[in-house]
Every structure is written in structure tokens, then in C-alpha cells.
Design an enzyme around this catalytic site. Structure first.
Site, mmCIF file in Angstrom:
data_model
loop_
_atom_site.group_PDB
_atom_site.id
_atom_site.type_symbol
_atom_site.label_atom_id
_atom_site.label_comp_id
_atom_site.label_asym_id
_atom_site.label_seq_id
_atom_site.Cartn_x
_atom_site.Cartn_y
_atom_site.Cartn_z
ATOM 1 N N SER A 153 0.875 -1.179 0.000
ATOM 2 C CA SER A 153 0.000 0.000 0.000
ATOM 3 C C SER A 153 0.908 1.223 0.000
ATOM 4 C CB SER A 153 -0.843 -0.027 1.280
ATOM 5 O OG SER A 153 -1.372 1.256 1.543
ATOM 6 N N TYR A 166 -2.268 -0.872 10.258
ATOM 7 C CA TYR A 166 -2.263 -1.247 8.832
ATOM 8 C C TYR A 166 -0.977 -0.780 8.165
ATOM 9 C CZ TYR A 166 -3.930 -1.397 3.939
ATOM 10 O OH TYR A 166 -4.072 -1.632 2.591
HETATM 11 N N1 LIG Z 1 -8.672 -1.061 -2.265
HETATM 12 C C1 LIG Z 1 -7.657 -0.224 -2.145
HETATM 13 O O1 LIG Z 1 -7.794 0.990 -2.399
HETATM 14 C C2 LIG Z 1 -6.315 -0.729 -1.695
HETATM 15 C C3 LIG Z 1 -5.235 0.185 -1.665
HETATM 16 C C4 LIG Z 1 -3.995 -0.267 -1.262
HETATM 17 C C5 LIG Z 1 -3.810 -1.591 -0.909
HETATM 18 N N2 LIG Z 1 -4.873 -2.457 -0.944
HETATM 19 C C6 LIG Z 1 -4.621 -3.860 -0.582
HETATM 20 O O2 LIG Z 1 -5.167 -4.697 -1.598
HETATM 21 C C7 LIG Z 1 -5.546 -5.941 -1.013
HETATM 22 C C8 LIG Z 1 -6.988 -6.244 -1.384
HETATM 23 O O3 LIG Z 1 -7.790 -5.228 -0.841
HETATM 24 P P1 LIG Z 1 -9.321 -4.987 -1.239
HETATM 25 O O4 LIG Z 1 -9.475 -3.528 -1.324
HETATM 26 O O5 LIG Z 1 -9.679 -5.866 -2.371
HETATM 27 O O6 LIG Z 1 -10.011 -5.472 0.107
HETATM 28 P P2 LIG Z 1 -11.443 -6.137 0.387
HETATM 29 O O7 LIG Z 1 -12.424 -5.715 -0.657
HETATM 30 O O8 LIG Z 1 -11.712 -5.849 1.808
HETATM 31 O O9 LIG Z 1 -11.153 -7.678 0.186
HETATM 32 C C9 LIG Z 1 -10.263 -8.315 1.079
HETATM 33 C C10 LIG Z 1 -10.310 -9.801 0.852
HETATM 34 O O10 LIG Z 1 -9.473 -10.411 1.839
HETATM 35 C C11 LIG Z 1 -10.205 -11.391 2.520
HETATM 36 N N3 LIG Z 1 -9.800 -11.478 3.925
HETATM 37 C C12 LIG Z 1 -9.810 -10.490 4.845
HETATM 38 N N4 LIG Z 1 -9.455 -10.972 6.043
HETATM 39 C C13 LIG Z 1 -9.215 -12.301 5.869
HETATM 40 C C14 LIG Z 1 -8.831 -13.355 6.723
HETATM 41 N N5 LIG Z 1 -8.667 -13.161 8.034
HETATM 42 N N6 LIG Z 1 -8.683 -14.588 6.206
HETATM 43 C C15 LIG Z 1 -8.887 -14.828 4.897
HETATM 44 N N7 LIG Z 1 -9.260 -13.872 4.027
HETATM 45 C C16 LIG Z 1 -9.432 -12.620 4.510
HETATM 46 C C17 LIG Z 1 -11.649 -10.962 2.433
HETATM 47 O O11 LIG Z 1 -12.478 -12.095 2.605
HETATM 48 P P3 LIG Z 1 -14.000 -11.912 3.135
HETATM 49 O O12 LIG Z 1 -14.676 -11.071 2.103
HETATM 50 O O13 LIG Z 1 -14.477 -13.294 3.218
HETATM 51 O O14 LIG Z 1 -13.883 -11.217 4.460
HETATM 52 C C18 LIG Z 1 -11.701 -10.375 1.035
HETATM 53 O O15 LIG Z 1 -11.891 -11.407 0.071
HETATM 54 C C19 LIG Z 1 -5.312 -5.806 0.480
HETATM 55 O O16 LIG Z 1 -4.075 -6.377 0.814
HETATM 56 C C20 LIG Z 1 -5.274 -4.308 0.702
HETATM 57 O O17 LIG Z 1 -4.507 -3.974 1.838
HETATM 58 C C21 LIG Z 1 -6.106 -2.058 -1.333
#
Ligand SMILES: NC(=O)c1ccc[n+]([C@@H]2O[C@H](COP(=O)([O-])OP(=O)(O)OC[C@H]3O[C@@H](n4cnc5c(N)ncnc54)[C@H](OP(=O)(O)O)[C@@H]3O)[C@@H](O)[C@H]2O)c1
Length: 245
Positions: A153, A166
């Protein structure tokens, strides 16, 4: 956006694990990899979400995925070792692992960080990532070219007020990535990290509930970098954190 023109067969014959494959960026990555020919292994916490991604892939008549329901908060080293051994015996190798799942925790002033939230974020975003990588490396080494991709991130290289646990966890993620990349330099295994940038998902909405989501990149928009790092076009890339946007 990261500039890469995708060849439609670039992931044929590859088996790729995606964590957090039930929602957000992980779901989009799993669907994208499957459409490009990969057999995907869908790991996540909520079985119904994984099943719906499985159903989408089957409906498109693509290679049948595997599902691994696992909560990274409670999983043990043995769970990961068993999982890696099962992948090795069922698929013979693992060509790619996208370690994407993570949790945001709470945005709060540093002096008010709850110990439990700090511990949970470290367990899911750091300890589980290290254990996953440790368990998967031997199975990745069975592939001719293997790609291990962590998810960072912008706050993983520059601390930001109120993003305490985080932000700290993403600095650690980059550290794990760099250590592995250095240890396996000149091997079949390359290790890198993606910084997705602001992307319209549930996690982003929980961090910025009031922003205009229409102005954000979608998970589909950022896929070129994800595909690049899983394709053989990136075999010489190692130890880098790359911005998807
Ligand atoms: N979106 C952004 O703007 C952004 C920016 C920078 C970095 N990121 C990074 O990108 C990655 C994906 O983020 P996202 O935005 O797609 O997040 P998201 O929509 O919240 O999706 C997160 C995924 O991780 C799974 N997860 C969370 N906790 C878990 C656990 N304890 N065990 C197994 N699975 C788990 C969730 O499963 P459930 O749905 O079943 O809970 C979901 O499928 C993350 O590493 C995040 O830090 C995102």
C-alpha cells in the site's frame, strides 16, 4: 495505470493461488487469471463468496478452480504446510501466489490503538503472510518459473497519521518480500509486491466512506500489473514494489 498489453493465453498451464479471492481485488484477479488460462486456487474466509467466484469461472467454461476456506486470523503453520502439500500433490507445482488478503483494522490516533486490533492486523497482514510464503516456497520451486506477489500500500513505504497498525503491517510486508527476493535471487522464484493504489472495494469504502467512488479505479482497471507479474514476461523482475496505478 501500469502499461502492459495482455496476451490472452499468457497464463495457460499455470496454477495460481489467490488469497482473499472472494471479494474486491482478489476476486477480480482470480477471474482475470482464469480467463487467461490459469487454474486458480481460491483462498478466503467466507465460503459463500468463494463459491460464487467458483460458479462464475465454471459458467465461463474455464479450468475448474479449487477452493480453500481459511481464516488467516486463526490459521496455523500446519494449516499452511498441509495446504501447500495438497497443492503439490494435486497440481504438481504452483506457478504463482498472489498474497492479497488483508485487513484494515481501525483508523485511529496512535495513542488510541487497541492492543487487540493491533494484534489481529499483525496476525492477518504479517504473520499469516510470512507463514504462507514459508509453506508455499517449496511448491513454488517445483514450477519452471514461479512468481510470489505480496500486496502493499502507499502507507507501506510512507507512514500516515491514523493508519497505525495497517501502515506498520504493510511496511513489514515489504520487508518480507525484500528478504525472500534477496534469498532467492538467481533462482526460478521471483518475489515482488504490488501497491494497488486507491481502488473501489469494500476496504477502500470503509477507509473513505464519504468519497465519490465513481472517481476511483476499479479492480478491473488495475489488472495489467497483476497479469504481468504472473506471466513469464516478468521472469527477470525481483524484489520490487510496483504501483498498479
Ligand atoms: N482497495 C484499495 O484501495 C487498496 C489500496 C492499497 C492496498 N490495498 C490492498 O489490496 C488488497 C486487497 O484489498 P481490497 O481492497 O480488495 O479489500 P477487500 O475488498 O476488503 O477484500 C479483502 C479480501 O481479503 C479477505 N480477507 C480479509 N481478512 C481475511 C482473513 N482473516 N482470512 C482470509 N481472508 C481474509 C476478504 O475475505 P471476506 O470477504 O471473506 O472477508 C476479502 O476477500 C489488500 O491487501 C489491501 O490492503 C487495497
Amino acid at each position: 495505470m501500469f502499461d502492459y498489453s495482455i496476451n490472452e493465453n499468457c497464463l495457460v498451464n499455470k496454477t495460481i493461488l489467490v488469497t482473499g479471492a472472494g471479494a474486491g481485488i482478489g476476486k477480480e484477479a482470480a477471474l482475470t487469471f482464469a480467463k487467461l488460462g490459469a487454474t486458480v486456487i481460491l483462498l478466503g474466509k467466507t465460503v459463500s463468496k468463494l463459491e460464487s467466484v467458483y460458479d462464475e469461472i465454471i459458467a465461463l467454461d474455464l479450468a475448474e478452480p479449487a477452493i480453500i476456506p481459511l481464516d488467516l486470523k486463526g490459521a496455523t503453520k500446519k494449516n499452511y504446510l498441509d495446504m501447500s502439500a495438497t497443492i503439490a500433490s494435486q497440481f504438481g507445482k504452483l506457478d504463482g501466489a498472489l498474497l492479497n488478503a488483508s485487513m484494515l483494522g481501525e483508523l485511529t490516533p496512535f495513542t488510541q490503538i487497541h492492543e487487540q486490533i493491533f494484534e489481529d492486523v499483525m496476525k492477518v497482514n504479517v504473520t499469516a503472510q510470512y507463514l504462507l510464503a514459508q509453506a508455499l516456497i517449496p511448491t513454488l520451486q517445483l514450477a519452471e518459473h514461479a512468481s510470489l506477489v505480496f500486496t502493499s500500500s502507499s502507507v507501506g513505504s510512507q507512514g500516515r497519521a491514523f493508519w497505525g497498525p495497517y501502515s506498520v503491517s504493510k511496511f513489514a510486508t515489504e520487508g518480507i518480500m525484500q528478504v525472500i527476493a534477496d534469498e532467492y535471487e538467481n533462482s526460478n522464484l521471483r518475489t515482488n509486491a504490488i501497491n494497488p493504489g486507491a481502488t473501489n472495494t469494500a476496504m477502500r469504502a470503509s477507509a473513505y466512506p464519504a468519497e465519490d467512488k465513481e472517481k476511483l479505479a476499479t479492480a478491473a482497471d488495475i489488472m495489467p500489473l497483476y497479469v504481468y507479474l504472473m506471466s513469464n514476461d516478468s521472469v527477470t523482475i525481483n524484489g520490487q514494489t510496483i504501483n498498479a496505478q
